[in-house]
Design an enzyme around this catalytic site. Structure first.
Site, PDB file in Angstrom:
ATOM      1  N   ASP A 104       0.459  -1.076  -0.286  1.00  0.00           N
ATOM      2  CA  ASP A 104      -0.448  -0.177  -0.144  1.00  0.00           C
ATOM      3  C   ASP A 104       0.815   1.520   0.180  1.00  0.00           C
ATOM      4  O   ASP A 104       2.230   1.304   0.271  1.00  0.00           O
ATOM      5  CB  ASP A 104      -0.633  -0.161   0.992  1.00  0.00           C
ATOM      6  CG  ASP A 104      -2.005   0.762   1.061  1.00  0.00           C
ATOM      7  OD1 ASP A 104      -2.721   0.532   0.415  1.00  0.00           O
ATOM      8  OD2 ASP A 104      -1.721   1.595   1.953  1.00  0.00           O
ATOM      9  N   ILE A 146       0.614   8.877   2.340  1.00  0.00           N
ATOM     10  CA  ILE A 146       1.248  10.175   2.216  1.00  0.00           C
ATOM     11  C   ILE A 146       0.980  10.330   3.868  1.00  0.00           C
ATOM     12  O   ILE A 146      -0.154  10.376   4.610  1.00  0.00           O
ATOM     13  CB  ILE A 146       0.486  10.977   2.036  1.00  0.00           C
ATOM     14  CG1 ILE A 146       0.844  11.156   0.247  1.00  0.00           C
ATOM     15  CG2 ILE A 146       1.236  12.828   2.374  1.00  0.00           C
ATOM     16  CD1 ILE A 146       0.207  11.684  -0.931  1.00  0.00           C
ATOM     17  N   HIS A 147       1.693  10.220   5.091  1.00  0.00           N
ATOM     18  CA  HIS A 147       1.779  10.830   6.243  1.00  0.00           C
ATOM     19  C   HIS A 147       2.923  12.447   6.733  1.00  0.00           C
ATOM     20  O   HIS A 147       3.354  12.099   5.764  1.00  0.00           O
ATOM     21  CB  HIS A 147       2.372   9.473   7.283  1.00  0.00           C
ATOM     22  CG  HIS A 147       1.858   8.587   6.718  1.00  0.00           C
ATOM     23  ND1 HIS A 147       0.604   8.238   7.782  1.00  0.00           N
ATOM     24  CD2 HIS A 147       1.881   7.336   5.991  1.00  0.00           C
ATOM     25  CE1 HIS A 147      -0.002   6.826   6.929  1.00  0.00           C
ATOM     26  NE2 HIS A 147       0.881   6.648   6.034  1.00  0.00           N
ATOM     27  N   ARG A 148       2.431  12.893   8.164  1.00  0.00           N
ATOM     28  CA  ARG A 148       3.191  13.808   7.619  1.00  0.00           C
ATOM     29  C   ARG A 148       4.598  13.357   9.020  1.00  0.00           C
ATOM     30  O   ARG A 148       4.338  12.439   9.977  1.00  0.00           O
ATOM     31  CB  ARG A 148       2.554  15.291   9.502  1.00  0.00           C
ATOM     32  CG  ARG A 148       2.467  14.470  10.518  1.00  0.00           C
ATOM     33  CD  ARG A 148       1.775  16.044  11.255  1.00  0.00           C
ATOM     34  NE  ARG A 148       1.341  15.536  12.805  1.00  0.00           N
ATOM     35  CZ  ARG A 148       0.688  16.024  13.569  1.00  0.00           C
ATOM     36  NH1 ARG A 148      -0.285  16.699  13.187  1.00  0.00           N
ATOM     37  NH2 ARG A 148       0.793  15.824  14.717  1.00  0.00           N
ATOM     38  N   GLY A 203      -6.609   5.081  10.366  1.00  0.00           N
ATOM     39  CA  GLY A 203      -7.406   5.453   8.619  1.00  0.00           C
ATOM     40  C   GLY A 203      -6.437   5.632   7.656  1.00  0.00           C
ATOM     41  O   GLY A 203      -6.662   4.589   6.238  1.00  0.00           O
ATOM     42  N   GLU A 206      -2.928   1.718  -4.018  1.00  0.00           N
ATOM     43  CA  GLU A 206      -3.421   2.393  -4.976  1.00  0.00           C
ATOM     44  C   GLU A 206      -2.277   2.656  -6.389  1.00  0.00           C
ATOM     45  O   GLU A 206      -3.167   3.859  -6.882  1.00  0.00           O
ATOM     46  CB  GLU A 206      -3.071   3.685  -3.987  1.00  0.00           C
ATOM     47  CG  GLU A 206      -4.526   4.104  -2.888  1.00  0.00           C
ATOM     48  CD  GLU A 206      -4.711   3.507  -1.829  1.00  0.00           C
ATOM     49  OE1 GLU A 206      -5.360   2.980  -1.291  1.00  0.00           O
ATOM     50  OE2 GLU A 206      -3.482   2.189  -1.662  1.00  0.00           O
ATOM     51  N   GLU A 262      -2.196  21.287   9.662  1.00  0.00           N
ATOM     52  CA  GLU A 262      -2.548  20.986   9.034  1.00  0.00           C
ATOM     53  C   GLU A 262      -4.157  21.198   8.056  1.00  0.00           C
ATOM     54  O   GLU A 262      -4.757  22.443   8.361  1.00  0.00           O
ATOM     55  CB  GLU A 262      -3.537  19.933   9.815  1.00  0.00           C
ATOM     56  CG  GLU A 262      -2.467  18.898  10.790  1.00  0.00           C
ATOM     57  CD  GLU A 262      -1.761  17.948  10.072  1.00  0.00           C
ATOM     58  OE1 GLU A 262      -2.267  17.705   8.802  1.00  0.00           O
ATOM     59  OE2 GLU A 262      -1.357  17.125  10.440  1.00  0.00           O
TER      60      GLU A 262
END
Length: 491
Positions: free
Chosen positions: A164, A167-169, A186, A232, A288
């Site tokens: 998979d 995108i993460h911070r 999530g 994705e 954010e």
């Protein structure tokens, strides 16, 4: 081959489009200055005014990083996203919906063909420091540190091998450690990490920065549209009608995007956590998408960096957290998810969906609905309920008729003013989980909120009752081609 298949070809395309790309050779400090400048140039979104939607921007002279370039705002315009994905802006949701339905799996190419490994820096090299190798900016002076905001995180389940991308911070915390925020429940990589940690094993992960915009958009799909087991990258391949190219990492058992500008190879360590603002002590992470500073997390997983590989003369890509760029990346996949869900239940009735800037691409959806028969009355509200099912983080759904432009908020508010009565057309759904980053979704805001993230979701039904359509006909102006009178005007 697609006209655009990586960051460099994307920038070359934008150079040919008037007003879509600007550059500067003036030195800019990555600490707050790059984002501070772009706030005025083109950030848009939920950034505090003054801001606007404008061109993408390349900074050619980055303080402390000789030879480095930083690009920001690549996707901070729906019109620009349409150009980069070769699709009319108003049809992007449909393009992404179709891409999920027609996946093209990625392929793996040999390391010697991978542009992302033209230059290799190993963590065992003397003086290795990811903070010096990767010119990651901070959004504000209060940020916990430099953040990777456009990193495509790629990993595999240690139990099943399914892959998979998300995108993460991620905050650069030391010379070889990066914290990663994984929102509970999530993201699939969170599930993979939970599996690895339960086995007391590190999770190999690659972070690809500066890639094809199709990958950046597709990576933002979420369940149920792309359930666990759906990579994705298949949707990104469908957008381009050719597979995304991966290559094997050099220091971990994993893969990365072969034409990325930067790849960080590492492992998420089991049983290890770090305070997000350990270096700044500000209590804040970074801005954010709702437009507020996210609070620093007291305990985040840690990525131990094994290597940084790059293209020659790499270009760093970054994003302002509350900008229109987030609206594009989060909102367009959300539109696709809603279309995906509603089309199956009531084909042809929802004509379009727009997840607007004021909701950060996540909180507000505008559904354009057409009632064909008297028996269709009420089905528009069913469509709204399906939208909440398609994307759990939605807070408000506006329903409008087919004669209202969902992409024009003035038109939407006009419909709300002339086709909506709160006592009959406002439907409230209290006590439903939405998103923890919305500061009013918090027990401190209301005693009726049991836990952080809970909200009262609302449907604003601004559609005309089917039996009264004759009373609500808009004034009909003559349809003609205005170019006859103003041939050089930009209509």
């Amino acid at each position: 081959m697609s006209k655009v298949n990586d960051l460099r070809s994307a920038l070359e395309l934008l150079k040919t489009l008037p007003g879509q790309l600007v550059e500067t050779d003036v030195e800019a400090d990555p600490v707050a200055e790059i984002s501070g400048v772009y706030r005025y140039v083109g950030a848009g979104g939920t950034v505090e005014r003054p801001t606007r939607e404008g061109p993408a921007m390349v900074f050619n002279n980055v303080k402390g990083h000789p030879g480095a370039k930083v690009v920001t705002g690549l996707l901070a315009s729906r019109k620009r996203v349409g150009a980069l994905l070769d699709c009319p802006p108003e049809k992007l949701g449909f393009l992404l919906k179709d891409s999920v339905d027609n996946p093209i799996p990625p392929v793996t190419i040999p390391n010697e063909q991978a542009k992302c490994q033209e230059v290799v820096h190993l963590a065992t090299d003397p003086g290795f420091d990811v903070r010096k190798l990767v010119p990651a900016p901070t959004n504000t002076e209060e940020d916990a540190g430099p953040y990777i905001t456009m990193g495509m995180c790629y990993a595999a389940s240690p139990e099943t091998g399914i892959t998979d991308i998300t995108i993460h911070r991620m905050c650069l915390q030391s010379e070889d450690e990066i914290s990663i925020y994984i929102m509970p429940g999530g993201r699939h990589i969170g599930a993979f990490f939970n599996e690895a940690e339960a086995r007391n094993e590190p999770l190999p992960i690659s972070i690809s920065i500066g890639v094809d915009p199709a990958i950046e958009i597709a990576a933002c799909f979420e369940p149920p549209t792309t359930p666990l087991g759906y990579d994705e990258l298949q949707a990104a391949g469908a957008i381009r009608k050719e597979p995304v190219q991966l290559t094997k990492c050099l220091t971990i058992n994993g893969k990365a995007i072969a034409n990325a500008e930067y790849v960080i190879e590492g492992e998420i360590l089991p049983g290890r956590r770090i305070r997000e603002d350990v270096n700044s002590n500000t209590g804040k992470a970074m801005p954010e998408f709702p437009g507020y500073n996210g609070p620093a997390n007291p305990a985040l997983p840690v990525i131990k960096v094994k290597a940084v590989t790059t293209r020659k003369n790499p270009i760093m890509q970054s994003c302002i957290g509350p900008s229109e760029e987030h609206v594009s990346m989060a909102g367009i996949p959300t539109e696709a998810s809603i279309l995906f869900m509603v089309e199956r239940a009531m084909p042809g009735m929802v004509k379009n969906v727009y997840c607007c800037s004021s909701g950060g691409g996540k909180f507000i959806a505008i559904l354009q609905f057409k009632k064909n028969l008297a028996s269709d009355e009420g089905r528009q509200r069913q469509a709204a309920l399906l939208a909440f099912s398609a994307f759990a983080e939605l807070k408000y759904v506006f329903l409008v008729d087919e004669d209202v432009d969902p992409f024009d908020l003035n038109d939407v508010i006009w419909a709300m003013t002339t086709r909506f009565q709160a006592d009959t057309d406002l439907i409230m759904l209290p006590g439903v989980m939405s998103h923890p980053l919305n500061p009013c979704n918090n027990p401190a805001y209301s005693p009726n909120i049991r836990t952080r993230g809970i909200a009262t979701k609302v449907i604003f039904d601004c559609t005309v009752p089917f039996d009264q359509k004759d009373r609500f006909q808009r004034a009909q102006f003559k349809k003609l081609d205005p170019k006859k009178w103003l041939p050089d005007f930009d209509f």
